[in-house]
Design a protein around this motif. Structure first.
Motif, PDB file in Angstrom:
ATOM      1  N   PRO A   3       0.799  -1.227   0.000  1.00  0.00           N
ATOM      2  CA  PRO A   3       0.000   0.000   0.000  1.00  0.00           C
ATOM      3  C   PRO A   3       0.832   1.277   0.000  1.00  0.00           C
ATOM      4  O   PRO A   3       0.518   2.226  -0.721  1.00  0.00           O
ATOM      5  CB  PRO A   3      -0.825  -0.132   1.285  1.00  0.00           C
ATOM      6  N   ASP A   4       1.914   1.306   0.795  1.00  0.00           N
ATOM      7  CA  ASP A   4       2.738   2.516   0.839  1.00  0.00           C
ATOM      8  C   ASP A   4       3.406   2.773  -0.503  1.00  0.00           C
ATOM      9  O   ASP A   4       3.486   3.933  -0.957  1.00  0.00           O
ATOM     10  CB  ASP A   4       3.802   2.388   1.928  1.00  0.00           C
ATOM     11  N   ALA A   5       3.864   1.728  -1.153  1.00  0.00           N
ATOM     12  CA  ALA A   5       4.489   1.903  -2.466  1.00  0.00           C
ATOM     13  C   ALA A   5       3.474   2.404  -3.491  1.00  0.00           C
ATOM     14  O   ALA A   5       3.794   3.242  -4.343  1.00  0.00           O
ATOM     15  CB  ALA A   5       5.110   0.579  -2.928  1.00  0.00           C
ATOM     16  N   LEU A   6       2.257   1.881  -3.418  1.00  0.00           N
ATOM     17  CA  LEU A   6       1.220   2.339  -4.344  1.00  0.00           C
ATOM     18  C   LEU A   6       0.863   3.803  -4.088  1.00  0.00           C
ATOM     19  O   LEU A   6       0.651   4.587  -5.021  1.00  0.00           O
ATOM     20  CB  LEU A   6      -0.022   1.457  -4.202  1.00  0.00           C
ATOM     21  N   VAL A   7       0.780   4.187  -2.811  1.00  0.00           N
ATOM     22  CA  VAL A   7       0.485   5.579  -2.491  1.00  0.00           C
ATOM     23  C   VAL A   7       1.578   6.501  -3.004  1.00  0.00           C
ATOM     24  O   VAL A   7       1.304   7.570  -3.568  1.00  0.00           O
ATOM     25  CB  VAL A   7       0.279   5.748  -0.971  1.00  0.00           C
ATOM     26  N   ALA A  17      13.723  11.617   0.894  1.00  0.00           N
ATOM     27  CA  ALA A  17      13.753  10.658  -0.207  1.00  0.00           C
ATOM     28  C   ALA A  17      12.395   9.958  -0.326  1.00  0.00           C
ATOM     29  O   ALA A  17      11.703   9.767   0.673  1.00  0.00           O
ATOM     30  CB  ALA A  17      14.853   9.627   0.032  1.00  0.00           C
ATOM     31  N   PRO A  18      11.984   9.567  -1.540  1.00  0.00           N
ATOM     32  CA  PRO A  18      10.691   8.895  -1.710  1.00  0.00           C
ATOM     33  C   PRO A  18      10.564   7.625  -0.871  1.00  0.00           C
ATOM     34  O   PRO A  18       9.491   7.324  -0.351  1.00  0.00           O
ATOM     35  CB  PRO A  18      10.647   8.578  -3.212  1.00  0.00           C
ATOM     36  N   GLN A  19      11.689   6.857  -0.730  1.00  0.00           N
ATOM     37  CA  GLN A  19      11.622   5.620   0.041  1.00  0.00           C
ATOM     38  C   GLN A  19      11.409   5.883   1.536  1.00  0.00           C
ATOM     39  O   GLN A  19      11.013   4.989   2.276  1.00  0.00           O
ATOM     40  CB  GLN A  19      12.930   4.815  -0.131  1.00  0.00           C
ATOM     41  N   LEU A  20      11.667   7.119   1.954  1.00  0.00           N
ATOM     42  CA  LEU A  20      11.620   7.458   3.376  1.00  0.00           C
ATOM     43  C   LEU A  20      10.375   8.277   3.735  1.00  0.00           C
ATOM     44  O   LEU A  20      10.038   8.399   4.906  1.00  0.00           O
ATOM     45  CB  LEU A  20      12.890   8.246   3.738  1.00  0.00           C
ATOM     46  N   ARG A  21       9.688   8.820   2.756  1.00  0.00           N
ATOM     47  CA  ARG A  21       8.635   9.806   3.007  1.00  0.00           C
ATOM     48  C   ARG A  21       7.520   9.273   3.911  1.00  0.00           C
ATOM     49  O   ARG A  21       7.119   9.919   4.883  1.00  0.00           O
ATOM     50  CB  ARG A  21       8.032  10.275   1.675  1.00  0.00           C
ATOM     51  N   ALA A  22       6.979   8.090   3.610  1.00  0.00           N
ATOM     52  CA  ALA A  22       5.870   7.552   4.392  1.00  0.00           C
ATOM     53  C   ALA A  22       6.281   7.318   5.844  1.00  0.00           C
ATOM     54  O   ALA A  22       5.526   7.617   6.783  1.00  0.00           O
ATOM     55  CB  ALA A  22       5.363   6.262   3.766  1.00  0.00           C
ATOM     56  N   ALA A  23       7.496   6.799   6.065  1.00  0.00           N
ATOM     57  CA  ALA A  23       7.956   6.543   7.429  1.00  0.00           C
ATOM     58  C   ALA A  23       8.172   7.853   8.186  1.00  0.00           C
ATOM     59  O   ALA A  23       7.855   7.961   9.378  1.00  0.00           O
ATOM     60  CB  ALA A  23       9.243   5.717   7.396  1.00  0.00           C
ATOM     61  N   VAL A  24       8.712   8.881   7.510  1.00  0.00           N
ATOM     62  CA  VAL A  24       8.918  10.181   8.161  1.00  0.00           C
ATOM     63  C   VAL A  24       7.566  10.803   8.524  1.00  0.00           C
ATOM     64  O   VAL A  24       7.413  11.407   9.595  1.00  0.00           O
ATOM     65  CB  VAL A  24       9.727  11.113   7.245  1.00  0.00           C
TER      66      VAL A  24
END
Length: 682
Positions: free
Chosen positions: A551-555, A635-642
């Protein structure tokens, strides 16, 4: 010609003929026929008014009153013309002038005056007052009736068709009593016109008989004045019948049967009043000098009627309870399911601020809520469910509550007769101090008449309906993700299918289910990202879904496709101001990303994590003091976690990725987070 066509043309043709009667002379024989038709029509209207079960069953009555009044006045004009020209206006008027009043002008005038008093002072005056009060009360009760219908609909007691039918009846009732208020004025005006016409005819009869015809005083009275009185009596009989019908209609309450049945049923429902009335009539016979037979007859009739009344047996409470239990509808699964359903979005008002939804008193809250739904649909791209508005007697005075799926999520005040003044210099204006419900600004509820004074003092003044709709918009924006249901996603998908069928067919259900699409859209809405551009979102999802269904990757894929739209709200003079992380710290954070129940999180040690959050808060505060609205980038890979890390503390601070900044014309840094020191870029 078809019967339906005849009915459509009959009334208009009749009205045209009535107008023609005002200018075209009629033969005496035709006038007799029309007078008979007038009396019979008035009698018919009176009987119909008595036999209807509800006033709305005769909703054409106001128009009938107007037509028959015009018809009667046209007959007056025709009769006056014949009396003054020929000294004869047909057998009907001649009979009323000579036989009914015994050929006496004095008797005729007295009878005519008595009929006018009965019609004008008693019946017409009372009917006019009842119609006026009925119209006022019906209009005042409309909001409560509408809300009661909505409450029954929401509780499952009625369906949409029944609710639509009841709303139509409420509007029809208001229209009917409003029309009856006007129709009573026609009846009153007709009574006044009858007096004037009769007086003019008397004077005109004397003038024509004595001046033009050379008749003596007695012959002029016999020939002209008695005919004028006869014309007045002939016109007053149908007028009196129509006035009585008007009084019956406006005083008629809804019942199970016609008026006669209801009256007899209610007068004879209990034998005790009949017995007391009968013995009272017999007791009057003891007064010396009074005739005994009339009172004995009246008392005997009352006692005889009381003996025929069947006294209702006392009801056994246990039997009543059993009967109610047997007659109650069964608890079917459908009925129970309807009762447990909750509204996605609800607005409850305390009874004293119901005027906000009463259109008759200027309330436009419902219209503003409808406009708000359209506004949110245009901004966020979702269909906001209907807002069920109802009163709640449990709420404190002047209070409203906003509910989400039956649970109260916000509450505010909107005192009647006030406006909300927002500003700092309000101490000189009397009012109730408060805080603006959305932004928490200092405000005061001041009397509406002091609005101009508050504006002159530099305050922003907002009316009560605007306060509630703004608060409601804020709640909807905060909970937009929860309001987006599976059915809503299906409807939005079908809308896209109409214009871009290939995009939808490639995505669902081949690659993602509706539930997975819903989760992505909810993820966007949680961070305030509009989902209006579903075509771009679906195209990005169809490409990313070939690699992963995380889901996070799709978002993140959807956000990348919406980069310019995401950045646009944060632009200030064409530039976006950002707070970034020092490269070494960002690398540490990437290495510290761990999977969690709600998605990946940054698992930094507590001291480093607190330092990062503290520096972010300080940098944001410093930027806001300079009038800037910064965003956090990473970074895009970090955005959801941040985002998950900073959301509990910096709720309103957006977190964007570097790829999303492609839509910004200019990027300006306002600070860099190092984790152990504060580096502010001037």
């Amino acid at each position: 010609m078809a019967p339906k066509r005849l009915l459509q043309l009959g009334v208009p043709a009749g009205i045209v003929l009535i107008v023609v009667m005002l200018v075209v002379p009629l033969p005496a024989m035709v006038l007799d026929l029309l007078i008979a038709l007038n009396i019979t029509s008035a009698l018919l209207v009176l009987l119909v008014a008595m036999f209807v079960n509800r006033p709305l069953d005769f909703n054409a009555f106001p128009a009938v009153v107007l037509v028959l009044t015009l018809f009667r006045l046209a007959l007056n004009v025709s009769a006056t013309r014949l009396v003054l020209l020929d000294g004869f206006a047909g057998k009907v008027i001649d009979t009323f002038g000579h036989f009914v009043v015994g050929g006496s002008l004095i008797v005729g005038l007295i009878v005519f005056a008595i009929l006018l008093v009965i019609q004008f002072v008693v019946i017409t005056k009372g009917a006019e007052r009842v119609a006026e009060v009925g119209a006022r009360f019906t209009l005042d009760a409309m909001p409560g009736k509408q809300m009661a219908i909505d409450a029954d609909l929401n509780s499952g007691l009625i369906d949409e068709d029944e609710a639509r039918k009841r709303r139509h009846e409420v509007h029809a009732e208001a229209d009917f009593y409003g029309s009856m208020d006007g129709a009573s004025k026609f009846v009153k005006g007709d009574a006044i016109a009858a007096i004037i016409i009769t007086m003019v005819n008397l004077v005109g009869g004397f003038a024509v008989g004595m001046a033009q015809k050379g008749l003596s005083f007695g012959d002029a009275i016999t020939t002209y004045s008695l005919l004028s009185v006869g014309d007045g009596l002939v016109s007053q009989i149908p007028a009196l019948l129509l006035s009585t019908a008007t009084g019956l209609i406006v005083t008629r309450n809804s019942g199970d049967g016609d008026m006669g049945s209801d009256i007899l049923k209610q007068l004879t429902s209990n034998k005790m009043p009949l017995q007391i009335a009968g013995f009272g009539a017999l007791a009057i016979c003891l007064i010396p000098g009074l005739p005994k037979l009339p009172f004995i007859t009246a008392g005997g009739i009352m006692l005889l009627a009381s003996s025929r009344v069947q006294q209702a047996p006392a009801e056994d409470p246990a039997a009543v309870a059993v009967e109610q239990a047997l007659s109650a509808p069964p608890d079917t699964p459908e009925l129970l399911a309807a009762e447990i359903q909750v509204d996605p979005l609800g607005l409850e008002l305390s009874p004293d601020i119901i005027d906000l939804v009463d259109a008759a008193s200027g309330g436009d809250l419902l219209d503003r809520v409808k406009a708000l739904r359209r506004k949110i649909a245009g901004e966020l791209g979702i269909i906001v469910p209907p807002v069920r508005t109802r009163d709640n007697i449990d709420l404190p005075v002047s209070t409203y509550a906003i509910k989400l799926f039956g649970i109260e999520v916000a509450r505010g005040e909107a005192p009647r007769g006030t406006v909300l003044a927002i500003g700092d210099n309000l101490t000189a204006i009397p009012g109730q101090p408060t805080r603006e419900p959305v932004f928490g600004l200092e405000a005061s509820w001041i009397p509406a008449e002091l609005r101009v004074q508050a504006e002159l003092n530099g305050a922003t003044v907002v009316d009560r309906a605007s306060v509630i709709t703004t608060h409601l918009a804020e709640v909807v924006g905060q909970h937009a993700a929860r309001l987006l249901g599976r059915e809503d996603v299906k409807m939005l998908t079908e809308l896209v299918r109409r214009s871009h069928p290939v995009v939808v067919e490639e995505l669902t259900p081949a690659q993602l289910s509706l539930g997975e699409v819903q989760r992505v859209l909810q993820g966007l809405l949680m961070e305030g990202v509009a989902v209006r551009d579903l075509v771009r979102i679906f195209e990005a999802l169809s490409l990313k879904a070939q690699v992963t269904k995380d889901p996070d990757a799709l978002v993140e894929a959807a956000r990348s496709s919406l980069g310019p739209a995401i950045v646009a709200p944060h632009l200030v003079e064409g530039a976006v101001h950002v707070i970034s992380f020092e490269p070494m710290l960002e690398q540490r954070m990437l290495e510290a990303v761990r999977p969690g129940d709600q998605g990946p999180v940054v698992a930094l040690d507590p001291l480093t994590g607190q330092g990062v959050i503290g520096e972010l808060a300080d940098l944001r505060t410093a930027a806001e003091e300079r009038g800037l609205r910064p965003v956090v980038v990473c970074a895009p890979q970090l955005r959801a976690a941040v985002r998950r890390m900073v959301a509990p503390v910096l709720t309103s601070t957006p977190v964007l990725s570097y790829s999303e900044l492609a839509g910004a014309g200019s990027v300006r840094s306002v600070g860099t987070v190092s984790g152990d020191r504060l580096a502010v870029t001037a």
